[in-house]
Design a protein around this motif. Structure first.
Motif, mmCIF file in Angstrom:
data_model
loop_
_atom_site.group_PDB
_atom_site.id
_atom_site.type_symbol
_atom_site.label_atom_id
_atom_site.label_comp_id
_atom_site.label_asym_id
_atom_site.label_seq_id
_atom_site.Cartn_x
_atom_site.Cartn_y
_atom_site.Cartn_z
ATOM 1 N N ARG A 180 5.484 -1.509 13.964
ATOM 2 C CA ARG A 180 6.730 0.191 14.146
ATOM 3 C C ARG A 180 6.778 0.524 13.295
ATOM 4 N NH1 ARG A 180 7.425 -2.203 18.339
ATOM 5 N NH2 ARG A 180 8.776 -2.887 19.106
ATOM 6 N N LEU A 181 6.993 2.283 13.621
ATOM 7 C CA LEU A 181 5.978 3.586 12.461
ATOM 8 C C LEU A 181 7.835 4.137 12.603
ATOM 9 C CD1 LEU A 181 4.804 5.115 10.912
ATOM 10 C CD2 LEU A 181 4.564 6.897 12.129
ATOM 11 N N LEU A 182 8.508 4.199 11.164
ATOM 12 C CA LEU A 182 9.667 4.780 10.622
ATOM 13 C C LEU A 182 8.857 6.448 9.854
ATOM 14 C CD1 LEU A 182 12.244 4.798 10.722
ATOM 15 C CD2 LEU A 182 12.629 3.663 9.007
ATOM 16 N N LEU A 185 7.577 -4.567 5.789
ATOM 17 C CA LEU A 185 7.283 -3.071 5.419
ATOM 18 C C LEU A 185 5.516 -3.581 5.139
ATOM 19 C CD1 LEU A 185 7.637 -0.363 4.988
ATOM 20 C CD2 LEU A 185 8.265 -0.563 2.713
ATOM 21 N N THR A 186 4.826 -2.917 5.423
ATOM 22 C CA THR A 186 3.216 -3.346 5.148
ATOM 23 C C THR A 186 2.217 -1.964 4.647
ATOM 24 O OG1 THR A 186 2.000 -2.825 7.042
ATOM 25 C CG2 THR A 186 2.263 -4.802 7.006
ATOM 26 N N ALA A 187 3.038 -0.597 4.534
ATOM 27 C CA ALA A 187 2.595 0.972 4.076
ATOM 28 C C ALA A 187 3.529 0.965 3.609
ATOM 29 C CB ALA A 187 1.219 0.650 4.366
ATOM 30 N N LYS A 188 3.055 2.481 2.845
ATOM 31 C CA LYS A 188 4.517 3.075 2.811
ATOM 32 C C LYS A 188 3.647 5.130 2.523
ATOM 33 C CE LYS A 188 8.119 5.438 -0.384
ATOM 34 N NZ LYS A 188 9.831 5.242 -1.686
ATOM 35 N N GLU A 219 14.077 21.474 5.942
ATOM 36 C CA GLU A 219 14.838 22.191 4.595
ATOM 37 C C GLU A 219 14.848 21.493 3.372
ATOM 38 O OE1 GLU A 219 18.145 24.724 5.899
ATOM 39 O OE2 GLU A 219 17.652 24.880 7.827
ATOM 40 N N THR A 220 14.260 19.716 3.814
ATOM 41 C CA THR A 220 14.060 19.558 2.815
ATOM 42 C C THR A 220 12.684 19.129 1.797
ATOM 43 O OG1 THR A 220 14.195 17.548 3.234
ATOM 44 C CG2 THR A 220 16.482 18.628 2.711
ATOM 45 N N GLY A 221 11.710 19.115 2.818
ATOM 46 C CA GLY A 221 10.394 19.391 2.605
ATOM 47 C C GLY A 221 10.298 17.412 2.590
ATOM 48 N N GLY A 222 10.909 16.739 2.970
ATOM 49 C CA GLY A 222 10.647 15.716 2.665
ATOM 50 C C GLY A 222 9.891 14.941 3.620
ATOM 51 N N ASP A 223 8.717 14.240 3.741
ATOM 52 C CA ASP A 223 7.978 13.610 4.775
ATOM 53 C C ASP A 223 7.889 11.941 4.096
ATOM 54 O OD1 ASP A 223 6.440 12.859 6.283
ATOM 55 O OD2 ASP A 223 5.244 14.341 5.877
ATOM 56 N N ALA A 224 8.456 10.983 5.019
ATOM 57 C CA ALA A 224 7.930 9.594 4.508
ATOM 58 C C ALA A 224 7.720 8.603 5.407
ATOM 59 C CB ALA A 224 9.209 8.871 2.970
ATOM 60 N N LYS A 225 6.904 8.213 5.626
ATOM 61 C CA LYS A 225 6.388 6.935 6.678
ATOM 62 C C LYS A 225 6.879 6.137 5.980
ATOM 63 C CE LYS A 225 3.459 10.763 9.081
ATOM 64 N NZ LYS A 225 1.943 11.060 8.813
ATOM 65 N N TYR A 226 7.049 4.667 6.684
ATOM 66 C CA TYR A 226 7.539 4.104 6.276
ATOM 67 C C TYR A 226 6.749 2.617 7.631
ATOM 68 C CZ TYR A 226 10.703 5.391 2.956
ATOM 69 O OH TYR A 226 10.788 5.530 2.242
ATOM 70 N N TYR A 227 5.446 1.813 7.978
ATOM 71 C CA TYR A 227 4.460 1.062 8.804
ATOM 72 C C TYR A 227 5.181 -0.573 8.460
ATOM 73 C CZ TYR A 227 1.590 5.099 8.383
ATOM 74 O OH TYR A 227 1.553 6.413 8.308
ATOM 75 N N LYS A 241 1.063 -1.524 0.272
ATOM 76 C CA LYS A 241 0.432 -0.077 0.101
ATOM 77 C C LYS A 241 0.897 1.210 -0.512
ATOM 78 C CE LYS A 241 -3.237 1.908 2.996
ATOM 79 N NZ LYS A 241 -4.315 2.070 4.249
ATOM 80 N N TYR A 242 0.796 2.550 -1.048
ATOM 81 C CA TYR A 242 1.836 3.362 -0.947
ATOM 82 C C TYR A 242 0.537 4.778 -0.990
ATOM 83 C CZ TYR A 242 5.476 6.287 -2.917
ATOM 84 O OH TYR A 242 6.166 7.230 -3.237
ATOM 85 N N ILE A 243 0.906 5.523 -0.454
ATOM 86 C CA ILE A 243 0.042 6.020 -0.386
ATOM 87 C C ILE A 243 0.434 8.072 -0.493
ATOM 88 C CG2 ILE A 243 -1.421 8.223 1.789
ATOM 89 C CD1 ILE A 243 -1.541 5.628 3.261
ATOM 90 N N THR A 244 0.370 8.826 -1.140
ATOM 91 C CA THR A 244 0.903 10.180 -1.588
ATOM 92 C C THR A 244 0.625 10.986 -2.809
ATOM 93 O OG1 THR A 244 3.504 10.154 -3.616
ATOM 94 C CG2 THR A 244 2.012 8.750 -4.185
ATOM 95 N N TRP A 245 0.878 11.869 -3.149
ATOM 96 C CA TRP A 245 0.217 12.232 -3.888
ATOM 97 C C TRP A 245 -0.241 12.465 -5.219
ATOM 98 C CZ3 TRP A 245 -1.130 15.913 -0.939
ATOM 99 C CH2 TRP A 245 -0.620 16.815 0.091
#
Length: 180
Positions: free
Chosen positions: A146-148, A172-175, A154-162, A88-92
Motif C-alpha cells: 500500500r502507498l499512502l 511501514l517500510t519506507a518514507k 497550497e502548503t507544498g507538503g508531499d510525503a509518501k509512506y510505503y 529507508k527515508y528519502i528526502t532533500w
C-alpha cells in the motif's frame, strides 16, 4: 484436323486435371499445417489465461489495512512496533549550512528506531480520512503493498509512506518526503 484439336484439348484437360489435383493436395497440406499451428497457439493461449487467472486469485492474508492504519496513526507504541527499522527515508539533502536544499539533491538515509518520532499522519488536523480505490467495487486488488500519499494543497507538503505485508501484518517500510 478436328481429331488433332480434340486430342490436344483432351491432353490439356488431363494435364490441367493433374495440376488441379496437385494444387488441391498442396492446399490441403497447407490447411492441415495451419490448423495444427492454430491448435498449438490456442492451447498456449489457454494456458496463459489460466496462469493469469491464478495470479489474480492470489490473496494475501494480511489484516484489514484501514483498521491497521487507524491504530498506526493513533497509537505511538503500535506505530513503532509496525515499522521495519532501519527505515529507508528519502528526502532533500542538507547543504553545508545545515539547511534543507529544496529542489536540490535527494538523499536516502536510514532512520533507526531510537531516532523515530511519532507521526500522527495529520490525525490532529483531519476529522475524516479519504480513501481512494482503483475500481468501482470499492475493493483493493490483491496486493501485498500500500502507498499512502499525503499532498498538501497550497502548503507544498508531499510525503509518501510505503507499507508492505509480512506474515499477515502491515509494516511501514519506507518514507519519502520531498515537499517544501
Amino acid at each position: 484436323m478436328k481429331q488433332s484439336y480434340l486430342l490436344i484439348l483432351f491432353l490439356i484437360f488431363v494435364s490441367c486435371g493433374n495440376d488441379t489435383q496437385k494444387i488441391e493436395s498442396k492446399l490441403k497440406n497447407q490447411i492441415d499445417s495451419l490448423s495444427y499451428e492454430l491448435e498449438k497457439v490456442s492451447s498456449e493461449l489457454k494456458l496463459l489465461k489460466e496462469r493469469n487467472e491464478e495470479a489474480h486469485k492470489t490473496t494475501f492474508e494480511n489484516e484489514e489495512f484501514n483498521s491497521f492504519f487507524w491504530n498506526f496513526m493513533t497509537d505511538s507504541v503500535f506505530q513503532k512496533r509496525r515499522i521495519k527499522f532501519p527505515l529507508k527515508y528519502i528526502t532533500w539533502k542538507i547543504n553545508s549550512n545545515g539547511d534543507v536544499d529544496l529542489g536540490g539533491k535527494i538523499d536516502t538515509i536510514q532512520t533507526s528506531e531510537s531516532k523515530w518520532k511519532y507521526d500522527p499522519f495529520y490525525f490532529e488536523m483531519a476529522n475524516e480520512r479519504t480513501q481512494i480505490y482503483d475500481n468501482f467495487q470499492l475493493k483493493f486488488r490483491p496486493s501485498n503493498e500500500r502507498l499512502l500519499h499525503w499532498y498538501g494543497v497550497e502548503t507544498g507538503g508531499d510525503a509518501k509512506y510505503y507499507f508492505k505485508g509480512f506474515n499477515g501484518k502491515w509494516f511501514l517500510t519506507a518514507k519519502e518526503q520531498l515537499g517544501d
